[in-house]
Design a protein around this motif. Structure first.
Motif, PDB file in Angstrom:
ATOM      1  N   ARG A  54       1.766  13.391  22.918  1.00  0.00           N
ATOM      2  CA  ARG A  54       1.764  13.051  24.336  1.00  0.00           C
ATOM      3  C   ARG A  54       2.132  14.233  25.211  1.00  0.00           C
ATOM      4  O   ARG A  54       1.785  14.276  26.379  1.00  0.00           O
ATOM      5  N   LYS A  55       2.809  15.234  24.661  1.00  0.00           N
ATOM      6  CA  LYS A  55       3.176  16.422  25.439  1.00  0.00           C
ATOM      7  C   LYS A  55       2.298  17.620  25.062  1.00  0.00           C
ATOM      8  O   LYS A  55       1.815  18.329  25.927  1.00  0.00           O
ATOM      9  N   SER A  56       2.089  17.815  23.764  1.00  0.00           N
ATOM     10  CA  SER A  56       1.353  18.996  23.301  1.00  0.00           C
ATOM     11  C   SER A  56      -0.153  18.791  23.248  1.00  0.00           C
ATOM     12  O   SER A  56      -0.907  19.751  23.317  1.00  0.00           O
ATOM     13  N   GLY A  57      -0.598  17.548  23.065  1.00  0.00           N
ATOM     14  CA  GLY A  57      -2.023  17.283  22.907  1.00  0.00           C
ATOM     15  C   GLY A  57      -2.524  17.608  21.508  1.00  0.00           C
ATOM     16  O   GLY A  57      -3.703  17.480  21.213  1.00  0.00           O
ATOM     17  N   LYS A  58      -1.621  18.005  20.632  1.00  0.00           N
ATOM     18  CA  LYS A  58      -1.971  18.363  19.255  1.00  0.00           C
ATOM     19  C   LYS A  58      -2.378  17.114  18.472  1.00  0.00           C
ATOM     20  O   LYS A  58      -1.730  16.078  18.585  1.00  0.00           O
ATOM     21  N   PRO A  59      -3.449  17.199  17.671  1.00  0.00           N
ATOM     22  CA  PRO A  59      -3.856  16.027  16.882  1.00  0.00           C
ATOM     23  C   PRO A  59      -2.929  15.809  15.685  1.00  0.00           C
ATOM     24  O   PRO A  59      -2.523  16.764  15.025  1.00  0.00           O
ATOM     25  N   TYR A  60      -2.624  14.556  15.409  1.00  0.00           N
ATOM     26  CA  TYR A  60      -1.772  14.182  14.289  1.00  0.00           C
ATOM     27  C   TYR A  60      -2.419  13.065  13.491  1.00  0.00           C
ATOM     28  O   TYR A  60      -3.209  12.285  14.025  1.00  0.00           O
ATOM     29  N   GLU A  61      -2.052  12.962  12.221  1.00  0.00           N
ATOM     30  CA  GLU A  61      -2.455  11.860  11.356  1.00  0.00           C
ATOM     31  C   GLU A  61      -1.205  11.304  10.697  1.00  0.00           C
ATOM     32  O   GLU A  61      -0.423  12.050  10.133  1.00  0.00           O
ATOM     33  N   THR A  62      -1.033  10.003  10.775  1.00  0.00           N
ATOM     34  CA  THR A  62       0.142   9.351  10.215  1.00  0.00           C
ATOM     35  C   THR A  62      -0.299   8.211   9.300  1.00  0.00           C
ATOM     36  O   THR A  62      -1.176   7.437   9.665  1.00  0.00           O
ATOM     37  N   ILE A  63       0.323   8.112   8.147  1.00  0.00           N
ATOM     38  CA  ILE A  63       0.015   7.047   7.194  1.00  0.00           C
ATOM     39  C   ILE A  63       0.792   5.793   7.597  1.00  0.00           C
ATOM     40  O   ILE A  63       1.997   5.858   7.841  1.00  0.00           O
ATOM     41  N   VAL A  64       0.090   4.668   7.661  1.00  0.00           N
ATOM     42  CA  VAL A  64       0.713   3.400   8.038  1.00  0.00           C
ATOM     43  C   VAL A  64       0.196   2.289   7.126  1.00  0.00           C
ATOM     44  O   VAL A  64      -0.816   2.442   6.459  1.00  0.00           O
ATOM     45  N   THR A  65       0.907   1.184   7.116  1.00  0.00           N
ATOM     46  CA  THR A  65       0.443  -0.028   6.439  1.00  0.00           C
ATOM     47  C   THR A  65      -0.036  -0.961   7.540  1.00  0.00           C
ATOM     48  O   THR A  65       0.760  -1.443   8.339  1.00  0.00           O
ATOM     49  N   ALA A  66      -1.344  -1.171   7.576  1.00  0.00           N
ATOM     50  CA  ALA A  66      -1.943  -1.937   8.667  1.00  0.00           C
ATOM     51  C   ALA A  66      -2.465  -3.279   8.166  1.00  0.00           C
ATOM     52  O   ALA A  66      -2.966  -3.382   7.043  1.00  0.00           O
ATOM     53  N   TYR A  67      -2.327  -4.284   9.004  1.00  0.00           N
ATOM     54  CA  TYR A  67      -2.830  -5.626   8.720  1.00  0.00           C
ATOM     55  C   TYR A  67      -3.813  -5.999   9.821  1.00  0.00           C
ATOM     56  O   TYR A  67      -3.482  -5.898  10.996  1.00  0.00           O
ATOM     57  N   ARG A  68      -4.999  -6.420   9.431  1.00  0.00           N
ATOM     58  CA  ARG A  68      -6.014  -6.776  10.418  1.00  0.00           C
ATOM     59  C   ARG A  68      -6.404  -8.234  10.278  1.00  0.00           C
ATOM     60  O   ARG A  68      -6.577  -8.752   9.183  1.00  0.00           O
ATOM     61  N   LYS A  69      -6.542  -8.881  11.429  1.00  0.00           N
ATOM     62  CA  LYS A  69      -7.023 -10.259  11.467  1.00  0.00           C
ATOM     63  C   LYS A  69      -7.981 -10.348  12.650  1.00  0.00           C
ATOM     64  O   LYS A  69      -7.553 -10.290  13.807  1.00  0.00           O
ATOM     65  N   GLY A  70      -9.255 -10.443  12.350  1.00  0.00           N
ATOM     66  CA  GLY A  70     -10.262 -10.483  13.400  1.00  0.00           C
ATOM     67  C   GLY A  70     -10.289  -9.182  14.173  1.00  0.00           C
ATOM     68  O   GLY A  70     -10.409  -8.102  13.596  1.00  0.00           O
ATOM     69  N   ASP A  71     -10.149  -9.277  15.483  1.00  0.00           N
ATOM     70  CA  ASP A  71     -10.163  -8.087  16.342  1.00  0.00           C
ATOM     71  C   ASP A  71      -8.759  -7.625  16.722  1.00  0.00           C
ATOM     72  O   ASP A  71      -8.580  -6.942  17.719  1.00  0.00           O
ATOM     73  N   GLN A  72      -7.773  -8.007  15.912  1.00  0.00           N
ATOM     74  CA  GLN A  72      -6.396  -7.607  16.194  1.00  0.00           C
ATOM     75  C   GLN A  72      -5.806  -6.902  14.986  1.00  0.00           C
ATOM     76  O   GLN A  72      -6.015  -7.306  13.845  1.00  0.00           O
ATOM     77  N   LEU A  73      -5.067  -5.845  15.244  1.00  0.00           N
ATOM     78  CA  LEU A  73      -4.452  -5.057  14.184  1.00  0.00           C
ATOM     79  C   LEU A  73      -2.943  -5.061  14.385  1.00  0.00           C
ATOM     80  O   LEU A  73      -2.471  -4.965  15.524  1.00  0.00           O
ATOM     81  N   ALA A  74      -2.196  -5.184  13.302  1.00  0.00           N
ATOM     82  CA  ALA A  74      -0.737  -5.197  13.373  1.00  0.00           C
ATOM     83  C   ALA A  74      -0.159  -4.181  12.396  1.00  0.00           C
ATOM     84  O   ALA A  74      -0.629  -4.053  11.271  1.00  0.00           O
TER      85      ALA A  74
END
Length: 136
Positions: free
Chosen positions: A51-71
């Motif tokens: 948000r300050k540097s504009g540098k791209p980042y990649e972060t590993i997460v555990t995502a749950y999807r149901k329809g058009d919503q992601l948690a």
């Protein structure tokens, strides 16, 4: 430093994991898991910009999807990737073979109603905050 004193511990977004575990995970576990995260069930990589540097980042997460919503359950509190995605208002998420664009990111505080979310996210939402976004 105790979890209660950590900067990631925000009101409504408690840190579930102790800070020492977070340091071990970031320094040792994530670099090992990162190349394989795309192929592991439930794991995803979220791409965002600082948000300050504009540098791209990649972060590993555990995502749950149901329809058009992601948690994504926020066991580490309000971390930098969460702040970056909230500030940008969007992000890209890479599942096993699919890439989705996330819009309208928001945080459901711990203990709030998590109706409509996938079952694992609803169960964990009792003690942890949940990052929720719409899949565009």
């Amino acid at each position: 430093m105790r979890a209660q004193d950590h900067p990631n511990n925000a009101p409504g977004v408690p840190m579930i994991f102790p800070p020492w575990f977070e340091r071990i995970q970031v320094k040792y576990m994530n670099p090992v898991v990162k190349p394989f995260a795309r192929f592991m069930p439930g794991m995803a990589t979220i791409k965002h910009r600082g948000r300050k540097s504009g540098k791209p980042y990649e972060t590993i997460v555990t995502a749950y999807r149901k329809g058009d919503q992601l948690a994504i359950v926020l066991g580490h509190g309000k971390t930098d990737w969460v702040k970056n995605v909230l500030a940008a208002g969007e992000a890209e998420l890479h599942f096993t073979r699919k890439q989705v664009h996330l819009t309208n990111p928001r945080i459901l505080p711990a203990g709030s109603g998590a109706e409509g979310l996938p079952l694992p996210a609803r169960i964990q939402a009792k003690k942890a905050a949940v990052f929720v976004a719409d899949v565009a």
